[in-house]
Motif scaffolding. Structure first.
Motif, PDB file in Angstrom:
ATOM      1  N   ALA A 137       0.824  -1.224   0.000  1.00 39.39           N
ATOM      2  CA  ALA A 137       0.000   0.000   0.000  1.00 39.39           C
ATOM      3  C   ALA A 137       0.853   1.267   0.000  1.00 39.39           C
ATOM      4  N   HIS A 138       2.137   1.127   0.370  1.00 37.44           N
ATOM      5  CA  HIS A 138       3.001   2.316   0.344  1.00 37.44           C
ATOM      6  C   HIS A 138       3.394   2.687  -1.083  1.00 37.44           C
ATOM      7  N   LEU A 139       3.292   1.745  -2.013  1.00 37.18           N
ATOM      8  CA  LEU A 139       3.666   2.017  -3.409  1.00 37.18           C
ATOM      9  C   LEU A 139       2.467   2.054  -4.353  1.00 37.18           C
ATOM     10  N   ARG A 140       1.335   1.509  -3.914  1.00 32.37           N
ATOM     11  CA  ARG A 140       0.228   1.361  -4.873  1.00 32.37           C
ATOM     12  C   ARG A 140      -0.331   2.684  -5.410  1.00 32.37           C
ATOM     13  N   PRO A 141      -0.161   3.831  -4.690  1.00 33.14           N
ATOM     14  CA  PRO A 141      -0.630   5.074  -5.327  1.00 33.14           C
ATOM     15  C   PRO A 141       0.072   5.367  -6.654  1.00 33.14           C
ATOM     16  N   ARG A 142       1.188   4.690  -6.924  1.00 32.91           N
ATOM     17  CA  ARG A 142       1.907   4.918  -8.190  1.00 32.91           C
ATOM     18  C   ARG A 142       1.305   4.145  -9.358  1.00 32.91           C
ATOM     19  N   THR A 143       0.314   3.322  -9.094  1.00 27.37           N
ATOM     20  CA  THR A 143      -0.330   2.621 -10.206  1.00 27.37           C
ATOM     21  C   THR A 143      -1.423   3.512 -10.804  1.00 27.37           C
ATOM     22  N   ASN A 144      -1.788   3.236 -12.043  1.00 28.56           N
ATOM     23  CA  ASN A 144      -2.872   3.994 -12.677  1.00 28.56           C
ATOM     24  C   ASN A 144      -4.144   3.908 -11.854  1.00 28.56           C
ATOM     25  N   THR A 145      -4.458   2.697 -11.406  1.00 31.05           N
ATOM     26  CA  THR A 145      -5.718   2.481 -10.695  1.00 31.05           C
ATOM     27  C   THR A 145      -5.789   3.308  -9.420  1.00 31.05           C
ATOM     28  N   PHE A 146      -4.755   3.214  -8.594  1.00 24.54           N
ATOM     29  CA  PHE A 146      -4.844   3.915  -7.309  1.00 24.54           C
ATOM     30  C   PHE A 146      -4.612   5.412  -7.464  1.00 24.54           C
ATOM     31  N   GLY A 147      -3.860   5.800  -8.486  1.00 28.29           N
ATOM     32  CA  GLY A 147      -3.771   7.224  -8.781  1.00 28.29           C
ATOM     33  C   GLY A 147      -5.167   7.769  -9.061  1.00 28.29           C
ATOM     34  N   ALA A 148      -5.907   7.050  -9.891  1.00 26.23           N
ATOM     35  CA  ALA A 148      -7.272   7.475 -10.232  1.00 26.23           C
ATOM     36  C   ALA A 148      -8.148   7.517  -8.986  1.00 26.23           C
ATOM     37  N   VAL A 149      -8.098   6.453  -8.186  1.00 21.30           N
ATOM     38  CA  VAL A 149      -8.960   6.375  -6.994  1.00 21.30           C
ATOM     39  C   VAL A 149      -8.658   7.527  -6.033  1.00 21.30           C
ATOM     40  N   PHE A 150      -7.377   7.809  -5.807  1.00 20.34           N
ATOM     41  CA  PHE A 150      -7.067   8.831  -4.802  1.00 20.34           C
ATOM     42  C   PHE A 150      -7.264  10.247  -5.342  1.00 20.34           C
ATOM     43  N   ARG A 151      -7.156  10.445  -6.642  1.00 20.14           N
ATOM     44  CA  ARG A 151      -7.554  11.753  -7.183  1.00 20.14           C
ATOM     45  C   ARG A 151      -9.066  11.945  -7.034  1.00 20.14           C
ATOM     46  N   ILE A 152      -9.826  10.876  -7.284  1.00 22.17           N
ATOM     47  CA  ILE A 152     -11.283  10.968  -7.114  1.00 22.17           C
ATOM     48  C   ILE A 152     -11.620  11.215  -5.640  1.00 22.17           C
ATOM     49  N   ARG A 153     -10.905  10.527  -4.748  1.00 17.90           N
ATOM     50  CA  ARG A 153     -11.148  10.716  -3.305  1.00 17.90           C
ATOM     51  C   ARG A 153     -10.990  12.191  -2.926  1.00 17.90           C
ATOM     52  N   HIS A 154      -9.914  12.797  -3.380  1.00 18.64           N
ATOM     53  CA  HIS A 154      -9.706  14.232  -3.123  1.00 18.64           C
ATOM     54  C   HIS A 154     -10.871  15.057  -3.661  1.00 18.64           C
TER      55      HIS A 154
ATOM     56  N   VAL B 227     -10.265   1.974  -1.446  1.00 18.16           N
ATOM     57  CA  VAL B 227     -10.619   3.378  -1.677  1.00 18.16           C
ATOM     58  C   VAL B 227     -10.096   4.291  -0.569  1.00 18.16           C
ATOM     59  N   ILE B 228      -9.331   3.747   0.373  1.00 13.55           N
ATOM     60  CA  ILE B 228      -8.683   4.545   1.426  1.00 13.55           C
ATOM     61  C   ILE B 228      -7.196   4.226   1.338  1.00 13.55           C
ATOM     62  N   PRO B 229      -6.333   5.238   1.465  1.00 15.46           N
ATOM     63  CA  PRO B 229      -4.908   4.956   1.238  1.00 15.46           C
ATOM     64  C   PRO B 229      -4.354   3.838   2.123  1.00 15.46           C
ATOM     65  N   PHE B 230      -4.605   3.915   3.421  1.00 17.15           N
ATOM     66  CA  PHE B 230      -4.018   2.933   4.323  1.00 17.15           C
ATOM     67  C   PHE B 230      -5.109   2.318   5.200  1.00 17.15           C
ATOM     68  N   PRO B 231      -5.752   1.255   4.709  1.00 12.11           N
ATOM     69  CA  PRO B 231      -6.905   0.693   5.425  1.00 12.11           C
ATOM     70  C   PRO B 231      -6.530   0.108   6.782  1.00 12.11           C
ATOM     71  N   ARG B 232      -7.430   0.308   7.725  1.00 19.22           N
ATOM     72  CA  ARG B 232      -7.333  -0.294   9.051  1.00 19.22           C
ATOM     73  C   ARG B 232      -8.457  -1.302   9.196  1.00 19.22           C
ATOM     74  N   THR B 233      -8.106  -2.578   9.322  1.00 16.02           N
ATOM     75  CA  THR B 233      -9.099  -3.640   9.447  1.00 16.02           C
ATOM     76  C   THR B 233      -8.580  -4.632  10.476  1.00 16.02           C
ATOM     77  N   PRO B 234      -9.412  -5.586  10.930  1.00 11.56           N
ATOM     78  CA  PRO B 234      -8.910  -6.526  11.931  1.00 11.56           C
ATOM     79  C   PRO B 234      -7.586  -7.147  11.489  1.00 11.56           C
ATOM     80  N   ASN B 235      -6.626  -7.148  12.388  1.00 16.47           N
ATOM     81  CA  ASN B 235      -5.286  -7.699  12.140  1.00 16.47           C
ATOM     82  C   ASN B 235      -4.476  -6.965  11.079  1.00 16.47           C
TER      83      ASN B 235
END
Ligand code: ATP
Ligand code: MN
Length: 467
Positions: free
Chosen positions: A123-140, A455-463
């Motif tokens: 997850a520390h590198l995935r914003p560099r992919t097309n998909t997560f770039g798109a998702v996080f620009r949309i999130r903003h 759809v969240i940069p650094f998800p917090r879920t059980p474990n």
């Protein structure tokens, strides 16, 4: 003298063609032959890459060797109209500076398609992919849309605390906040932990909702909204639940449940329209790559009125479906807390558009909801969406001091924590309503992503609390 950098989002402007430009970014791909090499450069400002054309008459193979996927560059050159398909212009490289290399042996984001699960592990590198770039620009962009919507309607952005000593909806799912030494807890004669020595002098937790404080504000400023992190320690490992998520909670004095439904519908439509108007390239990319019906679904929501019906009518429809042979995993009967499969049946199969269900049994809803005359139901409203199920939960609030106190007693909620909340009903009480929209649920809908962890940069879920 070196040139001022142009962001890639701005480089496709026709007026720049013929000029010397400077672009900076990360290499997505490099290909070509021994005469000319093509580097696709991306700087995160847009889903689009700028093509850098490298003439091997000007650069040696040795100089170009470190230019691999993931490396970072500064390129100066002439911006020209492109001969290639799919791009309008390209940069003819004259000067290339390599900021940082990315060893192809160890850089995980090579060209091949990765699974979403694999990308979650990086997850520390995935914003560099097309998909997560798109998702996080949309999130903003969605965050901006939310503030714009409420600001333009005269709502005030009100900050409610993240640390709280009151439990809004019922204990059990809160994260405790303490500075006590867990290896040496002080207990009273009954064996209960003593919190008088703790930081706040009493038991404290991370908030599950800003609503109660939001009501204080609404009964003073008239119309407010909150937009902030929310924490739930529910151990639900689903594609729709996070332990840390962001919630938007408008609360409006003098609004009844119909006003509340109107607000919710107008609000969601505004956000969806905003995405189509302001993030079209990113939405289109996600549409083409993951979910061919995404744009159609977004446009569909804008065109149609949401269906409004009562919980009781909804149960009737579900019971008829069961009688007609439809199989649900969980049983359907009046009084049941609807499962996501039930909600999605109503939305996706029965009505084929968003549904607002109202007037739920009081037993499955929170203590503060306005009680109906039938003595059985409360003025709750849930907005149900295709692919998501519940996206909004809200209600008209009980404004009668006596009825509210009676309900608090029935549910054995400790009254001593509630004095300040009850004061809203004691002094100048008014009808009022509000709701909570899960920001990530909205993003699931707008991006077409299938899992809330994406759809969240650094998800917090059980474990999972890495990064
Ligand atoms: P659900 O039944 O889906 O667990 P809920 O009824 O517990 O949700 P509410 O307390 O009504 O949720 O919260 C308001 C909104 O917050 C929900 O409609 C949803 O959009 C969002 N939400 C609730 N819990 C979560 C969670 N764990 N992760 C992400 N969003 C959530
Ligand atoms: Mn709910």
């Amino acid at each position: 003298m070196s040139l001022k950098r142009t962001k890639i989002v701005d480089i496709f402007d026709a007026s720049l063609v013929g000029q010397q430009v400077c672009v900076k970014g990360w290499v997505r791909t490099r290909r070509g032959n021994k005469n000319v090499q093509f580097v696709a450069l991306n700087d995160g400002s847009t889903i689009k890459n700028i093509q850098i054309v490298v003439d091997l008459a000007k650069f040696s193979e040795e100089e170009l060797k470190p230019i691999t996927t993931g490396s970072s560059l500064c390129v100066e050159g002439l911006l020209v109209e492109s001969q290639g398909k799919g791009q309008t212009c390209e940069v003819q490289a004259e000067k290339i500076e390599i900021y940082g290399t990315a060893d192809p042996e160890s850089y995980p984001l090579q060209k091949k398609g990765h699974t979403m699960e694999f990308l979650r592990d990086i997850a520390h590198l995935r914003p560099r992919t097309n998909t997560f770039g798109a998702v996080f620009r949309i999130r903003h962009n969605m965050a901006i849309a939310i503030h714009k919507f409420f600001h333009e309607k005269g709502f005030f952005y009100f900050h409610t605390p993240l640390i709280t000593a009151s439990d809004c909806e019922g204990a059990g799912q809160m994260f405790q906040v303490t500075t006590m030494n867990l290896y040496d807890l002080k207990k009273d004669e009954n064996g209960s932990i003593r919190y008088d020595g703790d930081f706040f002098g009493k038991q404290a937790s991370l908030t599950v909702s800003g609503q109660l404080e939001g009501e204080l504000a609404a009964t003073a400023l008239g119309a407010i909204y909150t937009f902030g992190p929310t924490f739930r320690a529910e151990n639900s490992n689903t594609p729709r639940h996070l332990a840390e998520f962001w919630m938007i909670e408008p609360e409006v004095a003098f609004n009844d449940i119909t006003d509340n439904m109107d607000l919710a519908e107008e609000f969601i439509k505004y956000c969806v329209k905003w995405a189509l108007d302001n993030c079209y390239d990113d939405v289109k990319f996600l549409n083409d790559m993951f979910d061919k019906e995404l744009i159609e679904r977004l446009e569909g929501v804008l065109k149609q009125d949401f269906v409004r019906l009562t919980y009781t009518e909804g149960i009737k429809i579900l019971e008829e479906a069961v009688a007609g042979g439809h199989k649900f995993e969980f049983p359907v009967y009046w009084g049941v807390d609807l499962a996501s499969e039930h909600e999605r049946f109503l939305v996706e199969e029965h009505f084929k558009r968003p549904v607002i269900l109202t007037d739920y049994p009081k037993e499955i809803k929170a203590f503060y909801m306005k009680q109906n005359e039938d003595g059985k139901t409360v003025r709750a409203m849930d907005v149900l969406f295709p692919k998501i199920g519940e996206i909004i939960g809200g209600s008209e609030r009980e404004e009668s001091y006596d009825k509210l106190v009676k309900r608090i007693e029935e549910l054995n909620i400790p009254m001593k924590d509630m004095w300040w909340y009850l004061d809203t009903r004691k002094f100048g009480t008014v009808p009022h309503s509000g709701f909570g929209l899960g920001f990530e649920r909205l993003l699931l809908f707008v991006t077409g992503m299938a899992n809330i962890r994406d759809v969240i940069p650094f998800p917090r879920t059980p474990n999972n609390a890495e990064f």
